[in-house]
Motif scaffolding. Structure first.
Motif, PDB file in Angstrom:
ATOM      1  N   ARG A   1      -4.061   0.082  -8.636  1.00  0.00           N
ATOM      2  CA  ARG A   1      -3.000  -0.708  -8.757  1.00  0.00           C
ATOM      3  C   ARG A   1      -2.831  -1.604  -9.673  1.00  0.00           C
ATOM      4  O   ARG A   1      -1.970  -1.837 -10.339  1.00  0.00           O
ATOM      5  CB  ARG A   1      -2.532  -1.316  -7.388  1.00  0.00           C
TER       6      ARG A   1
ATOM      7  N   ILE B   1       7.835   5.095   7.248  1.00  0.00           N
ATOM      8  CA  ILE B   1       6.562   5.808   6.560  1.00  0.00           C
ATOM      9  C   ILE B   1       5.752   5.563   7.257  1.00  0.00           C
ATOM     10  O   ILE B   1       5.263   4.216   7.479  1.00  0.00           O
ATOM     11  CB  ILE B   1       6.660   5.315   5.247  1.00  0.00           C
TER      12      ILE B   1
ATOM     13  N   ARG C   1      -8.423   2.096  -4.877  1.00  0.00           N
ATOM     14  CA  ARG C   1      -6.754   2.192  -4.868  1.00  0.00           C
ATOM     15  C   ARG C   1      -6.297   0.876  -5.295  1.00  0.00           C
ATOM     16  O   ARG C   1      -5.346   1.007  -6.148  1.00  0.00           O
ATOM     17  CB  ARG C   1      -6.354   2.373  -3.401  1.00  0.00           C
TER      18      ARG C   1
ATOM     19  N   ARG D   1      -2.435  -0.250 -13.158  1.00  0.00           N
ATOM     20  CA  ARG D   1      -0.923   0.022 -13.462  1.00  0.00           C
ATOM     21  C   ARG D   1      -0.299  -1.071 -13.766  1.00  0.00           C
ATOM     22  O   ARG D   1       0.406  -1.212 -14.608  1.00  0.00           O
ATOM     23  CB  ARG D   1      -0.371   0.689 -12.301  1.00  0.00           C
TER      24      ARG D   1
ATOM     25  N   ASP E   1       0.833  -1.217   0.138  1.00  0.00           N
ATOM     26  CA  ASP E   1      -0.107  -0.023   0.058  1.00  0.00           C
ATOM     27  C   ASP E   1       0.874   1.219   0.230  1.00  0.00           C
ATOM     28  O   ASP E   1       0.652   2.324  -0.521  1.00  0.00           O
ATOM     29  CB  ASP E   1      -0.810  -0.122   1.113  1.00  0.00           C
ATOM     30  N   THR E   2       2.065   1.269   0.630  1.00  0.00           N
ATOM     31  CA  THR E   2       3.020   2.253   0.766  1.00  0.00           C
ATOM     32  C   THR E   2       3.233   2.693  -0.668  1.00  0.00           C
ATOM     33  O   THR E   2       3.349   3.907  -1.215  1.00  0.00           O
ATOM     34  CB  THR E   2       4.109   2.102   1.524  1.00  0.00           C
ATOM     35  N   TRP E   3       3.723   1.990  -1.526  1.00  0.00           N
ATOM     36  CA  TRP E   3       4.373   2.019  -2.864  1.00  0.00           C
ATOM     37  C   TRP E   3       2.924   2.891  -3.709  1.00  0.00           C
ATOM     38  O   TRP E   3       3.142   4.029  -4.203  1.00  0.00           O
ATOM     39  CB  TRP E   3       4.378   0.980  -3.860  1.00  0.00           C
ATOM     40  N   ASP E   4       1.636   2.530  -3.346  1.00  0.00           N
ATOM     41  CA  ASP E   4       0.587   3.004  -3.963  1.00  0.00           C
ATOM     42  C   ASP E   4       0.345   4.466  -3.529  1.00  0.00           C
ATOM     43  O   ASP E   4       0.359   5.557  -4.209  1.00  0.00           O
ATOM     44  CB  ASP E   4      -0.814   2.584  -3.447  1.00  0.00           C
ATOM     45  N   THR E   5       0.680   4.868  -1.962  1.00  0.00           N
ATOM     46  CA  THR E   5       0.699   6.163  -1.606  1.00  0.00           C
ATOM     47  C   THR E   5       1.698   7.057  -2.135  1.00  0.00           C
ATOM     48  O   THR E   5       1.661   8.129  -2.743  1.00  0.00           O
ATOM     49  CB  THR E   5       1.006   6.077  -0.344  1.00  0.00           C
ATOM     50  N   LEU E   6       3.001   6.441  -2.463  1.00  0.00           N
ATOM     51  CA  LEU E   6       4.050   7.122  -2.961  1.00  0.00           C
ATOM     52  C   LEU E   6       3.630   7.489  -4.560  1.00  0.00           C
ATOM     53  O   LEU E   6       4.197   8.727  -4.979  1.00  0.00           O
ATOM     54  CB  LEU E   6       5.370   6.167  -3.239  1.00  0.00           C
ATOM     55  N   ILE E   7       3.282   6.623  -5.132  1.00  0.00           N
ATOM     56  CA  ILE E   7       2.814   6.919  -6.629  1.00  0.00           C
ATOM     57  C   ILE E   7       1.932   8.154  -6.627  1.00  0.00           C
ATOM     58  O   ILE E   7       1.912   9.073  -7.438  1.00  0.00           O
ATOM     59  CB  ILE E   7       1.828   5.711  -7.249  1.00  0.00           C
ATOM     60  N   GLU E   8       1.080   8.229  -5.613  1.00  0.00           N
ATOM     61  CA  GLU E   8      -0.055   9.432  -5.664  1.00  0.00           C
ATOM     62  C   GLU E   8       0.455  10.485  -5.222  1.00  0.00           C
ATOM     63  O   GLU E   8       0.264  11.464  -5.844  1.00  0.00           O
ATOM     64  CB  GLU E   8      -1.221   8.692  -4.909  1.00  0.00           C
TER      65      GLU E   8
ATOM     66  N   LEU F   1       0.315   4.098   5.415  1.00  0.00           N
ATOM     67  CA  LEU F   1      -0.868   5.000   4.692  1.00  0.00           C
ATOM     68  C   LEU F   1      -1.781   3.753   4.123  1.00  0.00           C
ATOM     69  O   LEU F   1      -1.758   2.724   4.038  1.00  0.00           O
ATOM     70  CB  LEU F   1       0.180   5.159   3.301  1.00  0.00           C
TER      71      LEU F   1
END
Lengths: 187, 609
Positions: free
Chosen positions: B21, B2, B17, B24, A20-27, B5
């Protein structure tokens, strides 16, 4: 920048913080997020992702790149075990131009790999000049430190000169030693 | 760390979301597939490109003529590019400097449709810089025209338009940097330059250049061979002319020489003072030497023409060697060289070609004296081993280098020393020719101690022991009741005088005829004991006169006739004998032979008397 680097970053972030963190960074960074290992993507996108991660973690760009380097190394060892047949971390690092990057160019034609000029310091330390247009010397440092960890060694990495401080190129002086319990896993 | 999120997201937001993904991921997969497909296409095209280069390289290496390689290259390039028309231009063999002309080799996917365009290409020629072929010639590089209809330097624009051709490219077959030929191609629509194709054409151009180069070299070799053949023919013609010249010269020289020797021999019989005899002997010896020289030159020309014939005869070798020694001793003394003879020979006449043995030995002695320094010695050795005669001449000179020992027996091959000594390079070649003719061997080897030993051995047969040869003397001839009546047909006044002088002591009654016709008339009108018939005469030659006398009725046809000639070749002699001659006397006339002939005529006279 080659898509494989984006994939590597995604995998490192995913392993450390969950997908999920990667999704956040993309956004947060506003990039497309569509990366194929065979494709080429603008350098700005990796910088935007690093900046987003820095913002989220309150870390500067160099610290994020260094973290990426350290954490990418175990993933690389899984993907390309042949590169890790060197007897120790120093031999691995010394093979960067002739072994690792020459293989990378075969797999990813057109890859703009940085070049490292190597020499041995009178003390026996390895002196590396980092020659690249991308100013990602911190990523290089992360890779060196990640490699030492993978080989179970300790490493002392001195960044003796840096383009970010006006030097014509970055220079590292590196010394390896036996494993120390704290340094086996970098931050 | 981090922050986690999305942990506090609503399920709907979470689903959105995850869908993003997934989208993508799908797009990344599509992109990866596109990249992979494009890479495969590139790979396939690269394979095709390599196959094209390889095909043309093979064709260029195996083709005997550029046309074959061009035909194959035009088809292969059209197949590879999908272009419709290919044509090859070369420089004409007769005009290698240009202009470029259509080679007649072309490829067309639809030949009928573009017949006119091809015919016009065939009629035109392209100077450097002119049109597409000329531009390639001038630049030495491939050249691309997006649309020939809009090109200012394309003379065939109109016919190209009618043939529906637009884009064009051409490239050179290169020999190094030099353009050897040009191949041009056309497409039915305009097209921008293809850099990869242009690069490939460079490689192909270098390959095709090889076949053009081979073709050129072959042409040059052919021209060279032709030139050599012409030179050889000219040299052979010159050689024939030389032989003819020698034959004529031989005759021309023998005639006056005949007079010199004959008169000198006659003079020997006169009551002369000792000094006068000595002077006369000098004249005679020089004349004989001149005759030998003349014979040597003739011999060489005959040896060269493989026409030499051994003239076998019996002679006293010991006497011959003594005579050679005495002739050469004065010259050796002049050079302060000691000339010695060591002969181990039986008292017997041997049978071989005396002239050739003498000539060979004399050549070797003459050479030995040339190369032996003052104070040195030249030794002549002679020995008979069974039926082989071995003669050696050992000099006191520097010797012959081992690598020269074979070579010096070839005509005109000399060592530097031989050239310095002023030789013509013929002497040893004549020796080798003589000895080969007699079935013998000749060679040289280092002598014991100092100098070089030249040797030859020839097979001989040993004849009867030496007996005194009775030369018919004038006394014998005059002892008859009446003088011999001799008719001599001779056009040359000098030679008539010689005959007169030579025959005078024999008391012969001599009648002269100045040509063949007069000789026939005289022979039929009167009776003679002997007719001496010169061969070369004006009005009627001796051979014709001989024939007419032989076919005449009556006594005259049986008169002994001896031809008198400077034509000393063996085939001439055979011809005269076949024509009915009883014998042939060679000029210069040798007195003993002349008297021998007279003697054969004596007996019938004696009987008649």
């Amino acid at each position: 920048m080659k898509g494989v680097v984006f994939n590597l970053l995604e995998e490192a972030v995913g392993r450390a913080f969950g997908p999920d963190t990667w999704d956040t960074l993309i956004e947060m960074s506003g990039v497309s997020g569509v990366y194929s290992s065979l494709g080429n993507y603008p350098d700005e996108e990796i910088e935007a992702l690093v900046a987003a991660a820095g913002q989220a973690l309150s870390l500067n760009r160099d610290a994020v790149l260094r973290w990426f380097g350290v954490n990418a190394m175990p993933i690389l060892a899984e993907l390309y075990p042949d590169f890790f047949r060197a007897p120790d971390a120093r031999a691995f690092v010394e093979g960067v131009n002739d072994i690792i990057h020459s293989e990378v160019r075969k797999l990813y034609p057109g890859a703009a790999c940085p070049h490292f000029r190597l020499q041995t310091h009178p003390s026996g330390d390895l002196v590396m000049d980092y020659l690249s247009t991308r100013s990602m010397c911190a990523l290089a440092q992360g890779f060196v430190e990640g490699a030492a960890a993978w080989f179970g060694e300790s490493v002392e990495f001195q960044h003796t000169s840096c383009t970010q401080h006006g030097a014509p190129h970055c220079t590292f002086q590196i010394a390896w030693g036996p494993a120390k319990s704290e340094t086996a896993q970098a931050a | 760390m981090i922050p986690p999120l999305g942990s506090d997201e609503s399920p709907n937001l979470q689903i959105e979301r995850l869908e993003r993904r997934l989208a993508r991921e799908r797009e990344a997969r599509k992109a990866a597939e596109t990249i992979a497909e494009s890479s495969l296409r590139d790979l396939y095209r690269e394979q095709q490109r390599l196959a094209l280069v390889e095909t043309i390289a093979t064709a260029a290496n195996l083709s005997d003529h550029p046309d074959e390689a061009f035909a194959l290259a035009l088809r292969a390039i059209c197949d590879f590019t999908g272009w419709r028309v290919g044509q090859a231009y070369m420089f004409a063999d007769a005009a290698p400097g240009g202009p470029l002309v259509f080679s007649g080799v072309w490829h067309d996917a639809d030949p009928e449709l573009r017949r006119e365009f091809r015919q016009i290409s065939d009629r035109l020629s392209f100077d450097r810089g002119e049109g597409l072929p000329g531009r390639v010639w001038a630049s030495g590089k491939a050249c691309w025209i997006q649309d020939v209809a809009a090109d200012p330097n394309f003379p065939r624009a109109e016919p190209a338009k009618r043939a529906g051709l637009h884009a064009a490219f051409a490239f050179p077959a290169l020999i190094g940097e030099e353009v050897g030929a040009v191949l041009e191609f056309f497409l039915e629509r305009p097209a921008p330059p293809d850099e990869v194709l242009l690069k490939t054409l460079d490689q192909i151009g270098a390959q095709l250049g090889r076949v053009v180069e081979r073709h050129r070299n072959r042409g040059r070799t052919r021209a060279h061979t032709l030139a050599l053949e012409e030179k050889t023919a000219a040299a052979e013609a010159a050689s024939r002319a030389k032989s003819a010249f020698l034959a004529v010269t031989s005759h021309e020289i023998r005639t006056p020489l005949n007079a010199v020797l004959g008169l000198s021999q006659a003079l020997q019989r006169e009551p002369l003072t000792a000094t006068q005899h000595e002077l006369n002997d000098g004249v005679l010896a020089s004349g004989e030497m001149l005759l030998r020289l003349l014979n040597a030159v003739l011999d060489m020309s005959k040896i060269e023409a493989d026409k030499a014939v051994a003239e076998m005869g019996d002679f006293d070798l010991r006497a011959k060697l003594d005579s050679i020694l005495s002739i050469w001793t004065p010259r050796a003394e002049e050079a302060s060289v000691l000339l010695t003879l060591d002969a181990d020979l039986p008292q017997a006449r041997i049978r071989t070609d005396q002239g050739r043995i003498e000539q060979t030995l004399v050549n070797l002695v003459s050479n030995a004296l040339k190369f032996t320094p003052a104070g040195g010695e030249v030794r002549i050795g002679a020995a008979l081993f069974g039926d082989r005669l071995r003669l050696t001449v050992t000099d006191g000179g520097p010797g012959v280098a081992p690598e020269d020992r074979q070579r010096i027996f070839q005509p005109f091959e000399q060592t530097d020393a031989g050239r310095d000594a002023g030789g013509a390079g013929l002497g040893l070649a004549i020796c080798a020719g003589n000895i080969a003719l007699l079935g013998g061997q000749i060679g040289c080897e280092p002598a014991d101690g100092v100098g070089e030993r030249f040797w030859f051995d020839v097979p001989v047969s040993v004849a009867a022991p030496i007996a005194t040869i009775a030369i018919a003397s004038p006394v014998n001839a005059t002892s008859n009741d009446r003088a011999l009546r001799v008719l001599a047909a001779e056009d040359n006044a000098g030679n008539r005088r010689v005959l007169e002088v030579l025959l005078a002591p024999a008391g012969v009654e001599l009648t002269f005829a100045e040509n063949g016709e007069a000789a026939v008339a005289a022979a039929l009108a009167d009776s003679f004991d002997l007719i001496l018939m010169d061969v070369n005469m004006p009005v009627m030659d001796g051979v014709e006169a001989l024939r007419l006398i032989r076919v005449a009725e009556g006594e005259a046809s049986h008169t002994p006739i001896h031809m008198l000639t400077a034509n000393a070749f063996a085939d001439d002699v055979a011809r005269y004998m076949a024509g009915g001659a009883d014998g042939v006397l060679t000029k210069p006339i040798q007195l003993p032979q002349l008297f021998a002939v007279l003697e054969t005529c004596l007996s019938p006279v004696a009987q008649a008397a």
